[in-house]
Write an enzyme that holds these catalytic residues in place. Structure first.
Site, PDB file in Angstrom:
ATOM      1  N   THR A  92       0.830  -1.197   0.000  1.00 54.55           N
ATOM      2  CA  THR A  92       0.000   0.000   0.000  1.00 54.55           C
ATOM      3  C   THR A  92       0.868   1.253   0.000  1.00 54.55           C
ATOM      4  O   THR A  92       1.888   1.306   0.675  1.00 54.55           O
ATOM      5  CB  THR A  92      -0.906  -0.001   1.234  1.00 54.55           C
ATOM      6  OG1 THR A  92      -1.805  -1.094   1.117  1.00 54.55           O
ATOM      7  CG2 THR A  92      -1.690   1.286   1.353  1.00 54.55           C
ATOM      8  N   ASP A 123      -8.594  -3.232   3.812  1.00 56.03           N
ATOM      9  CA  ASP A 123      -8.779  -2.119   4.735  1.00 56.03           C
ATOM     10  C   ASP A 123      -8.544  -0.768   4.077  1.00 56.03           C
ATOM     11  O   ASP A 123      -9.075   0.254   4.529  1.00 56.03           O
ATOM     12  CB  ASP A 123      -7.805  -2.258   5.912  1.00 56.03           C
ATOM     13  CG  ASP A 123      -6.357  -2.285   5.428  1.00 56.03           C
ATOM     14  OD1 ASP A 123      -6.062  -2.997   4.443  1.00 56.03           O
ATOM     15  OD2 ASP A 123      -5.513  -1.590   6.030  1.00 56.03           O
ATOM     16  N   GLY A 144      -0.653  -3.358   5.634  1.00 58.52           N
ATOM     17  CA  GLY A 144      -0.546  -4.618   6.367  1.00 58.52           C
ATOM     18  C   GLY A 144      -1.647  -5.579   5.993  1.00 58.52           C
ATOM     19  O   GLY A 144      -2.344  -5.386   4.990  1.00 58.52           O
TER      20      GLY A 144
END
Ligand code: ASP
Length: 225
Positions: A92, A123, A144
């Site tokens: 990310t 997420d 993560g």
């Protein structure tokens, strides 16, 4: 082509927070943003990485980015010498910023995790999980294992710990990354800045590519602790 521009358009030019699918494409097109076929984002290296993970793990996504990971060993044998194993690192790109008026903002963009199931949402686009910003507390962008960050509402948890429990930015970020995420099986890290321009960039992995820039000083970049 640039999801962050589309996200900004949703924020500034619609009453909504999150648009998805064909309607999001139509919204971006109406605003003159450049749309590209998904193939635009593909590279031979990433395709080979996916094939390798599929050979090693079948349908399991590549979650683990410890040095001991089987896929990491395979990559090492194949002669890849990136500082962090590219097969198992999270990918990310998150950005947080604070302006002279103490307004903070966060933006984040991801390809997700290698070998994820099509349709899986992580997420990163979910406000509060992988991304959050409030002038009262901080702007946060995470990277993560998305499922853990979703379950723990990680980015908002940093803000809530500051707002309701009075923790400092550093304390709140450390609590989430070093206590809460590991307990949920989450590896990763985050970048955060508060309205005073203080920065925290904790991670519970071997390393995290990161950088910081302030007016009047040279940019600082780091990988390991
Ligand atoms: N958090 C992202 C996801 O789960 C992955 C990453 O950070 O690279 O989709």
């Amino acid at each position: 082509r640039n999801p962050v521009l589309a996200a900004r358009a949703v924020m500034l030019e619609s009453p909504h927070v999150l648009l998805a699918g064909d309607s999001a494409d139509a919204f971006a097109r109406e605003r003159g943003l450049v749309l590209v076929d998904s193939a635009y984002f593909g590279t031979p290296e990433r395709l080979e990485q996916l094939r390798r993970v599929q050979r090693e793990r079948g349908t399991a996504p590549a979650l683990d980015h410890d040095g001991a990971d089987r896929v990491a060993h395979a990559a090492a044998k194949a002669g890849q010498h990136a500082p962090l194993d590219p097969d198992t690192k999270h990918g990310t790109v998150g950005a947080v910023a604070c302006d002279v008026h103490g307004h903070v903002a966060a933006a984040s963009s991801t390809g997700g995790m290698t070998n994820k199931r099509p349709g899986r949402i992580g997420d990163t686009p979910i406000i509060g999980a992988g991304c959050y910003a409030s002038d009262r507390t901080a702007a946060v962008a995470a990277t993560g294992t998305g499922e853990a960050f979703l379950r723990g509402v990680a980015a908002y948890d940093v803000s809530a710990l500051m707002e309701y429990a009075g923790l400092s930015l550093q304390q709140a970020c450390a609590r989430v990354i070093h206590d809460k995420m590991p307990a949920l099986g989450g590896s990763g890290g985050l970048v955060a800045v508060n309205a005073r321009g203080e920065v925290a960039m904790p991670f519970n992995t071997d390393g995290m590519y990161r950088g910081e820039v302030r007016p009047g000083s040279a940019p600082v970049v780091s990988i390991y602790r």
